[in-house]
Design a protein around this motif. Structure first.
Motif, PDB file in Angstrom:
ATOM      1  N   ALA A 121     -11.110   4.609 -12.886  1.00 53.01           N
ATOM      2  CA  ALA A 121     -11.362   4.145 -14.256  1.00 53.01           C
ATOM      3  C   ALA A 121     -10.912   2.647 -14.807  1.00 53.01           C
ATOM      4  N   SER A 122     -12.253   1.996 -15.138  1.00 57.10           N
ATOM      5  CA  SER A 122     -11.446   0.413 -15.658  1.00 57.10           C
ATOM      6  C   SER A 122     -10.656   0.197 -14.397  1.00 57.10           C
ATOM      7  N   LEU A 123      -9.360  -0.876 -14.662  1.00 59.65           N
ATOM      8  CA  LEU A 123      -8.822  -1.817 -13.603  1.00 59.65           C
ATOM      9  C   LEU A 123      -8.559  -0.932 -12.830  1.00 59.65           C
ATOM     10  N   GLY A 124      -7.983   0.507 -12.908  1.00 61.11           N
ATOM     11  CA  GLY A 124      -7.495   1.485 -11.899  1.00 61.11           C
ATOM     12  C   GLY A 124      -9.066   1.435 -10.665  1.00 61.11           C
ATOM     13  N   GLU A 125      -9.988   1.643 -11.183  1.00 59.75           N
ATOM     14  CA  GLU A 125     -11.300   1.446 -10.845  1.00 59.75           C
ATOM     15  C   GLU A 125     -11.518   0.299  -9.605  1.00 59.75           C
ATOM     16  N   GLY A 126     -11.444  -1.430 -10.444  1.00 60.72           N
ATOM     17  CA  GLY A 126     -11.272  -2.430 -10.290  1.00 60.72           C
ATOM     18  C   GLY A 126      -9.736  -2.943  -9.600  1.00 60.72           C
ATOM     19  N   LEU A 127      -8.667  -1.798  -9.410  1.00 64.81           N
ATOM     20  CA  LEU A 127      -7.789  -2.053  -8.515  1.00 64.81           C
ATOM     21  C   LEU A 127      -7.856  -1.811  -6.986  1.00 64.81           C
ATOM     22  N   LEU A 128      -8.541  -0.642  -6.828  1.00 62.75           N
ATOM     23  CA  LEU A 128      -9.264  -0.156  -5.668  1.00 62.75           C
ATOM     24  C   LEU A 128     -10.553  -1.159  -5.197  1.00 62.75           C
ATOM     25  N   VAL A 129     -11.145  -1.588  -6.364  1.00 66.90           N
ATOM     26  CA  VAL A 129     -12.375  -2.553  -5.409  1.00 66.90           C
ATOM     27  C   VAL A 129     -11.272  -3.893  -4.928  1.00 66.90           C
ATOM     28  N   HIS A 130     -10.457  -4.262  -5.905  1.00 61.83           N
ATOM     29  CA  HIS A 130      -9.347  -5.338  -5.444  1.00 61.83           C
ATOM     30  C   HIS A 130      -9.069  -5.213  -3.663  1.00 61.83           C
ATOM     31  N   LYS A 131      -8.020  -3.893  -3.440  1.00 61.85           N
ATOM     32  CA  LYS A 131      -7.976  -4.045  -2.266  1.00 61.85           C
ATOM     33  C   LYS A 131      -8.892  -3.847  -1.482  1.00 61.85           C
ATOM     34  N   ALA A 132      -9.721  -2.952  -1.432  1.00 61.81           N
ATOM     35  CA  ALA A 132     -10.943  -3.569  -0.064  1.00 61.81           C
ATOM     36  C   ALA A 132     -11.460  -4.730  -0.517  1.00 61.81           C
ATOM     37  N   VAL A 133     -11.221  -5.637  -1.212  1.00 59.19           N
ATOM     38  CA  VAL A 133     -12.152  -6.881  -1.322  1.00 59.19           C
ATOM     39  C   VAL A 133     -11.225  -7.669  -0.582  1.00 59.19           C
ATOM     40  N   CYS A 134      -9.512  -7.247  -0.277  1.00 59.06           N
ATOM     41  CA  CYS A 134      -8.802  -8.124   0.173  1.00 59.06           C
ATOM     42  C   CYS A 134      -8.586  -7.857   1.877  1.00 59.06           C
ATOM     43  N   LEU A 135      -9.181  -6.033   2.265  1.00 57.56           N
ATOM     44  CA  LEU A 135      -9.202  -5.758   3.675  1.00 57.56           C
ATOM     45  C   LEU A 135     -10.289  -6.293   3.927  1.00 57.56           C
ATOM     46  N   ARG A 136     -11.954  -6.295   3.486  1.00 57.11           N
ATOM     47  CA  ARG A 136     -12.702  -6.857   3.671  1.00 57.11           C
ATOM     48  C   ARG A 136     -12.403  -8.166   4.588  1.00 57.11           C
ATOM     49  N   ASP A 137     -12.062  -9.480   3.278  1.00 59.02           N
ATOM     50  CA  ASP A 137     -12.098 -10.975   3.998  1.00 59.02           C
ATOM     51  C   ASP A 137     -10.822 -10.734   4.606  1.00 59.02           C
ATOM     52  N   GLN A 138     -10.211  -9.694   4.947  1.00 62.02           N
ATOM     53  CA  GLN A 138      -8.947 -10.007   6.531  1.00 62.02           C
ATOM     54  C   GLN A 138     -10.087 -10.204   7.576  1.00 62.02           C
ATOM     55  N   GLY A 139     -11.041  -9.573   7.427  1.00 62.15           N
ATOM     56  CA  GLY A 139     -11.424  -8.798   8.900  1.00 62.15           C
ATOM     57  C   GLY A 139     -11.766  -7.521   9.115  1.00 62.15           C
ATOM     58  N   LYS A 140     -11.469  -6.655   8.159  1.00 62.71           N
ATOM     59  CA  LYS A 140     -11.879  -5.059   8.411  1.00 62.71           C
ATOM     60  C   LYS A 140     -13.202  -4.879   7.971  1.00 62.71           C
ATOM     61  N   SER A 141     -13.643  -3.428   9.054  1.00 59.88           N
ATOM     62  CA  SER A 141     -14.866  -3.072   9.080  1.00 59.88           C
ATOM     63  C   SER A 141     -15.413  -2.558   7.721  1.00 59.88           C
ATOM     64  N   LEU A 142     -16.470  -1.804   8.321  1.00 59.27           N
ATOM     65  CA  LEU A 142     -16.579  -1.310   6.306  1.00 59.27           C
ATOM     66  C   LEU A 142     -15.968  -0.052   6.615  1.00 59.27           C
ATOM     67  N   ASP A 143     -16.031   0.303   8.079  1.00 58.47           N
ATOM     68  CA  ASP A 143     -15.306   2.448   8.744  1.00 58.47           C
ATOM     69  C   ASP A 143     -14.223   2.259   7.592  1.00 58.47           C
ATOM     70  N   GLN A 144     -13.652   1.156   8.301  1.00 59.32           N
ATOM     71  CA  GLN A 144     -12.196   0.695   8.431  1.00 59.32           C
ATOM     72  C   GLN A 144     -11.794   0.435   6.687  1.00 59.32           C
ATOM     73  N   VAL A 145     -11.994   0.082   6.445  1.00 58.94           N
ATOM     74  CA  VAL A 145     -11.994   0.307   4.783  1.00 58.94           C
ATOM     75  C   VAL A 145     -12.495   0.960   4.095  1.00 58.94           C
ATOM     76  N   ALA A 146     -13.319   1.460   3.891  1.00 57.27           N
ATOM     77  CA  ALA A 146     -13.377   3.105   3.493  1.00 57.27           C
ATOM     78  C   ALA A 146     -12.688   4.009   3.791  1.00 57.27           C
ATOM     79  N   ASP A 147     -12.271   3.827   4.571  1.00 60.10           N
ATOM     80  CA  ASP A 147     -10.951   4.750   4.776  1.00 60.10           C
ATOM     81  C   ASP A 147     -10.095   4.434   4.786  1.00 60.10           C
ATOM     82  N   TRP A 148      -9.484   3.663   4.354  1.00 60.85           N
ATOM     83  CA  TRP A 148      -8.080   3.157   3.328  1.00 60.85           C
ATOM     84  C   TRP A 148      -8.162   3.739   2.039  1.00 60.85           C
TER      85      TRP A 148
END
Length: 287
Positions: A121-148
Motif C-alpha cells: 500500500a501507498s509508497l510501499g506499492e510505489g517502491l515495488l513499482v520503482h524496483k520494477a521500473v529499474c529492472l525494466r529499464d535495465q533490459g529485463k523481460s516482463l517475465d524476469q521482472v514479474a518473477d523478481w
C-alpha cells in the motif's frame, strides 16, 4: 519494452509516472458529497484540510468495467503489460483488474497482461513499482521482472504511525475506547502491512517524536542482510512534511542512505489513516 501499470494507491508523484511512462488506474473517493478521482480532482492539501475540519471521506474500489476500459485503451498500443496492483488485503481492486485482464486478453489475442497482487500500500506499492521500473529499464523481460517482484513482495517492509487514532477506529483497527483513551494519553500506534497485505497494529508509543523514532527502530530490526538493497528509501506523509523529513534524517544518520523519495499519502489511503500519517518503506529480511 513492456508497459508497467499501477494504481493511484501507490502514491507516486505525477511527474514520476510521466517520466517513467507508467499507466495509473485511479481509485475514486467521496468527500462532502462530491465524487473525486474520475476527471475531477481535489488538491491534496485541501483534502487534508477538510479532514481536519471534520469531513469524513469514503472510498471505493475499481470495478471490473472501469479496469477493462483502462486496459483496453492501453492494449491498443502495448502488447505486453505488467500491472502491479493495490493489496488484496485492503481492497478488491486487484481482483477487478485480474477479471478485466482476462477479458481483454480474450478479445485482444496478441496482448499479454500479467497482474500481480503486490500486497502493498501507498509508497510501499510505489517502491515495488520503482524496483520494477529499474529492472525494466535495465533490459529485463516482463517475465524476469514479474518473477523478481513476486519473490520480493515479502521483503517490502511498511512501517506506519498515525496522529489520530479515531481514523483507525473508523476503519475497525482499534476500538472506540482505545481511540479515546489513547488520544487522551498521547498514545501513537505503530503499524505495518503483513504478509497477507493487511494493515496490522504492532505496537504503541507515547508521544509523536517517539513514534517517529520507532519507525526507524523497526527498520533496524527488519533490514538485516538487505541493507545493500536499499539504494533508495520511500517515505509518505499525510500533510506532515516536516515529520517525514525528520524520519528521512534519522534514516540517513543511522544507515548512511542518501537517496529518498518523499510524497504525500493520497486520498484512498489517507481517508483511513488521516492527517499526520507518516510511513516508511524499505527492503528487509521480512515484513
Amino acid at each position: 519494452m513492456f508497459k508497467i501499470i499501477t494504481d493511484s494507491t501507490a502514491d507516486l508523484p505525477e511527474e514520476y509516472l510521466k517520466e517513467h511512462n507508467l499507466g495509473c488506474i485511479n481509485l475514486s473517493y467521496i468527500l462532502d458529497g462530491v465524487i473525486y478521482g474520475h476527471g475531477q480532482e481535489l488538491a491534496w492539501r485541501e483534502f487534508y484540510k477538510m479532514m481536519r475540519e471534520g469531513k469524513m471521506p469514503t472510498t471505493s474500489q475499481v470495478n471490473p468495467e472501469e479496469a477493462k476500459a483502462f486496459l483496453e485503451e492501453v492494449a491498443r498500443s502495448e502488447k505486453e503489460i505488467l500491472c502491479l496492483s493495490f493489496s488484496s488485503g485492503l481492497s478488491g481492486t486487484c481482483n477487478s483488474v485480474m477479471i478485466a485482464a482476462d477479458e481483454v486478453m480474450k478479445e485482444h489475442k496478441d496482448c499479454r497482461i500479467v497482474v500481480i497482487d503486490t500486497l502493498c500500500a501507498s509508497l510501499g506499492e510505489g517502491l515495488l513499482v520503482h524496483k520494477a521500473v529499474c529492472l525494466r529499464d535495465q533490459g529485463k523481460s516482463l517475465d524476469q521482472v514479474a518473477d523478481w517482484v513476486r519473490e520480493n513482495i515479502p521483503h517490502l517492509v511498511h512501517a506506519f504511525t498515525v496522529d489520530d487514532l479515531f481514523h483507525l477506529h473508523r476503519g475497525g483497527r482499534v476500538s472506540k475506547t482505545a481511540a479515546v483513551l489513547g488520544t487522551l494519553a498521547g498514545i501513537k500506534p505503530k503499524l505495518h502491512v503483513d504478509n497477507e497485505g493487511h494493515l496490522i497494529l504492532i505496537g504503541k508509543v507515547r508521544g509523536r517524536k517517539k513514534s517517529l523514532a520507532a519507525l526507524v527502530d523497526y527498520m533496524e530490526e527488519k533490514i538485516g542482510s538487505y541493507r545493500d538493497q536499499n539504494d533508495i528509501v520511500f517515505i509518505s506523509h499525510g500533510d506532515a512534511l516536516e515529520d517525514a523529513e525528520a524520519v528521512r534524517d534519522m534514516v540517513r544518520e543511522r544507515f548512511g542512505i542518501q537517496n529518498f523519495l518523499i510524497n504525500r499519502v493520497g486520498p484512498t489511503i489517507g481517508a483511513h489513516s488521516g492527517p499526520g500519517t507518516i510511513a516508511l518503506f524499505f527492503m528487509g529480511e521480512s515484513r
